[in-house]
Design a protein around this motif. Structure first.
Motif, PDB file in Angstrom:
ATOM      1  N   GLY A 198      -9.445  -8.461  -9.120  1.00 50.96           N
ATOM      2  CA  GLY A 198      -8.166  -8.429  -8.428  1.00 50.96           C
ATOM      3  C   GLY A 198      -7.543  -7.051  -8.545  1.00 50.96           C
ATOM      4  O   GLY A 198      -8.180  -6.102  -9.013  1.00 50.96           O
ATOM      5  N   PHE A 199      -6.295  -6.936  -8.136  1.00 47.97           N
ATOM      6  CA  PHE A 199      -5.608  -5.649  -8.132  1.00 47.97           C
ATOM      7  C   PHE A 199      -4.839  -5.380  -9.427  1.00 47.97           C
ATOM      8  O   PHE A 199      -4.301  -4.300  -9.596  1.00 47.97           O
ATOM      9  N   TRP A 200      -4.776  -6.350 -10.305  1.00 46.77           N
ATOM     10  CA  TRP A 200      -4.150  -6.133 -11.611  1.00 46.77           C
ATOM     11  C   TRP A 200      -4.678  -7.187 -12.576  1.00 46.77           C
ATOM     12  O   TRP A 200      -5.315  -8.169 -12.167  1.00 46.77           O
TER      13      TRP A 200
ATOM     14  N   ILE B 217      -3.918  -7.923  10.671  1.00 48.93           N
ATOM     15  CA  ILE B 217      -4.583  -8.975  11.443  1.00 48.93           C
ATOM     16  C   ILE B 217      -4.349 -10.349  10.832  1.00 48.93           C
ATOM     17  O   ILE B 217      -4.111 -11.334  11.549  1.00 48.93           O
ATOM     18  N   SER B 218      -4.404 -10.426   9.496  1.00 50.22           N
ATOM     19  CA  SER B 218      -4.314 -11.727   8.830  1.00 50.22           C
ATOM     20  C   SER B 218      -2.887 -12.211   8.624  1.00 50.22           C
ATOM     21  O   SER B 218      -2.651 -13.421   8.482  1.00 50.22           O
ATOM     22  N   GLY B 219      -1.935 -11.276   8.564  1.00 53.39           N
ATOM     23  CA  GLY B 219      -0.567 -11.649   8.226  1.00 53.39           C
ATOM     24  C   GLY B 219      -0.380 -11.947   6.750  1.00 53.39           C
ATOM     25  O   GLY B 219       0.673 -12.466   6.352  1.00 53.39           O
ATOM     26  N   GLN B 220      -1.379 -11.629   5.926  1.00 50.50           N
ATOM     27  CA  GLN B 220      -1.305 -11.840   4.484  1.00 50.50           C
ATOM     28  C   GLN B 220      -1.398 -10.497   3.764  1.00 50.50           C
ATOM     29  O   GLN B 220      -1.943  -9.530   4.303  1.00 50.50           O
ATOM     30  N   THR B 221      -0.874 -10.446   2.537  1.00 51.81           N
ATOM     31  CA  THR B 221      -1.081  -9.247   1.732  1.00 51.81           C
ATOM     32  C   THR B 221      -2.553  -9.180   1.323  1.00 51.81           C
ATOM     33  O   THR B 221      -3.249 -10.198   1.263  1.00 51.81           O
ATOM     34  N   LEU B 222      -3.020  -7.976   1.035  1.00 50.81           N
ATOM     35  CA  LEU B 222      -4.448  -7.784   0.797  1.00 50.81           C
ATOM     36  C   LEU B 222      -4.930  -8.542  -0.434  1.00 50.81           C
ATOM     37  O   LEU B 222      -6.058  -9.056  -0.442  1.00 50.81           O
ATOM     38  N   ASP B 223      -4.104  -8.627  -1.463  1.00 48.90           N
ATOM     39  CA  ASP B 223      -4.527  -9.355  -2.659  1.00 48.90           C
ATOM     40  C   ASP B 223      -4.766 -10.825  -2.355  1.00 48.90           C
ATOM     41  O   ASP B 223      -5.780 -11.410  -2.763  1.00 48.90           O
TER      42      ASP B 223
END
Length: 400
Positions: free
Chosen positions: A230-232, A207-213
């Protein structure tokens, strides 16, 4: 503020708070866990913000209150909030079929498994009686499952064979895999812990067109000033990562946790985040405050009430599954287990309190009636059930 506005002061019993320290330290001395952090707040007053034991299992570095933990499924409430933010913006309706946004998931089928007298299994596929909705994903009634938890089934075996359980899957590959797999249950019938919130993460990306991070950073972490979530973990902060024992000292099972030292292939909306107790407190405060923190509003008060209500009402078989993780006394809302009865559960609490936890042993709960937030972080997956109950008992015993 507390719902009844009549909390007695002081908010905590000091002797019971001291007992928490003694009990947790005795657990560490006994060698059950390497270390942990516990943060407890009531009525806006922090009663405990403590680090216990060691950051690393060799005992060479003391645990710190700013230690970074793999929070696994405590990612799920954050992603659920992100979805409901889109609903408030008019960008989706949770009643809509998931296939409206992810057309790859149209026309899924449901597995019906039969077990013969000799133990062999067969499976036939039948059409869905209705499509899974976004609400189903939020409350784990979509018919999806995990391949790695619970008793083995042919559907779980198909999940494993598809590669969906790999940490090298991506959100695009997650959708592609799920499009080829049968559902374990008819949508809207059964609560089953599953890849549902991972799929919500993929939906946010679509929907956003962005990566989840990037999306979560811009929409939630930056506004709430959750700087260590965050993811890392960036290289300059690796020294703050809490680590588990290599072998669990109680079960003798190997402990293998995700590598969080570099950006992963899989930005898992269901279990990929790292955080600290103080960062997660900011998210929890936002929820306790009805969607607002320090002048930043992510959700309306009514949406928070909606999310923390029982969404399994009227679904008679929803909690009949063998692994109904909310447990007795709890229903499930949109991303959170929600207490529906004062009794029945294994630990004290209030009707309306809500919580969730993570595979590696992290746990939080919010009790609006008591204006209480508690966050327990450790990295000991084999011990997670014991400590959820132990810590909750200890914290509730400290309330004045």
């Amino acid at each position: 503020m507390p719902a009844d506005n009549d909390l007695q002061q002081p908010a905590f019993n000091d002797a019971a708070l001291a007992r928490i320290d003694r009990v947790i330290q005795s657990e560490i001395t006994a060698g059950r866990i390497p270390g942990a952090t516990l943060l407890v707040e009531r009525g806006g007053k922090v009663g405990l913000d403590k680090a216990y034991g060691s950051l690393r299992p060799d005992g060479t570095v003391a645990m710190t209150t700013d230690a970074i933990f793999r929070i696994y499924s405590m990612t799920k409430p954050i992603v659920s909030v992100a979805i409901m933010m889109l609903a408030e913006q008019g960008r989706l309706l949770i009643s809509e079929p998931v296939s409206h946004y992810l057309p790859e998931l149209a026309n899924l089928q449901v597995a019906q498994e039969t077990v013969a007298a000799d133990g062999s299994r067969t499976m036939q596929l039948v059409p869905c009686e209705r499509e899974m909705t976004i609400q189903d994903l939020l409350r784990h009634t979509a018919g999806l499952t995990y391949g790695i938890f619970g008793a083995p089934t042919l559907v779980k075996s198909a999940y494993t064979a598809s590669g969906i359980e790999s940490r090298h899957v991506t959100n695009a590959k997650l959708i592609a895999c799920l499009a080829t797999l049968p559902l374990a249950f008819q949508p809207g019938t059964t609560w089953e812990y599953s890849r549902a919130t991972d799929l919500l993460g993929a939906l946010l990306e679509r929907i956003s067109g962005q990566t989840l991070d990037v999306y979560l950073e811009e929409q939630i972490f930056q506004p709430l000033q959750m700087h260590d979530t965050g993811f890392w973990v960036p290289p300059e902060q690796h020294h703050r990562i809490a680590e588990p024992f290599a072998i669990d000292p109680v079960t003798s099972q190997p402990v293998r946790l995700i590598d969080v030292r570099s950006r992963p292939d899989f930005l898992s909306g269901g279990g990929g985040l790292v955080s600290t107790a103080r960062d997660y407190l900011r998210f929890a405060r936002m929820m306790r405050n009805g969607g607002e923190l320090e002048g930043v509003r992510l959700l309306s008060r009514k949406t928070v009430e909606f999310m923390t209500s029982d969404h399994l009402v009227g679904m008679d078989q929803a909690s009949s599954a063998a692994m109904y993780l909310p447990g007795p006394g709890y229903g499930f809302g949109l991303g959170f287990a929600v207490r529906t009865a004062t009794g029945a559960a294994y630990t004290p609490g209030s009707v309306g309190d809500f919580h969730w936890s993570g595979l590696a042993g992290t746990y939080f709960w919010i009790d609006p009636k008591e204006d209480l937030i508690a966050i327990w972080l450790m990295q000991a997956p084999e011990q997670r059930d014991r400590y959820r109950q132990l810590v909750r008992n200890l914290v509730h015993a400290s309330l004045a």
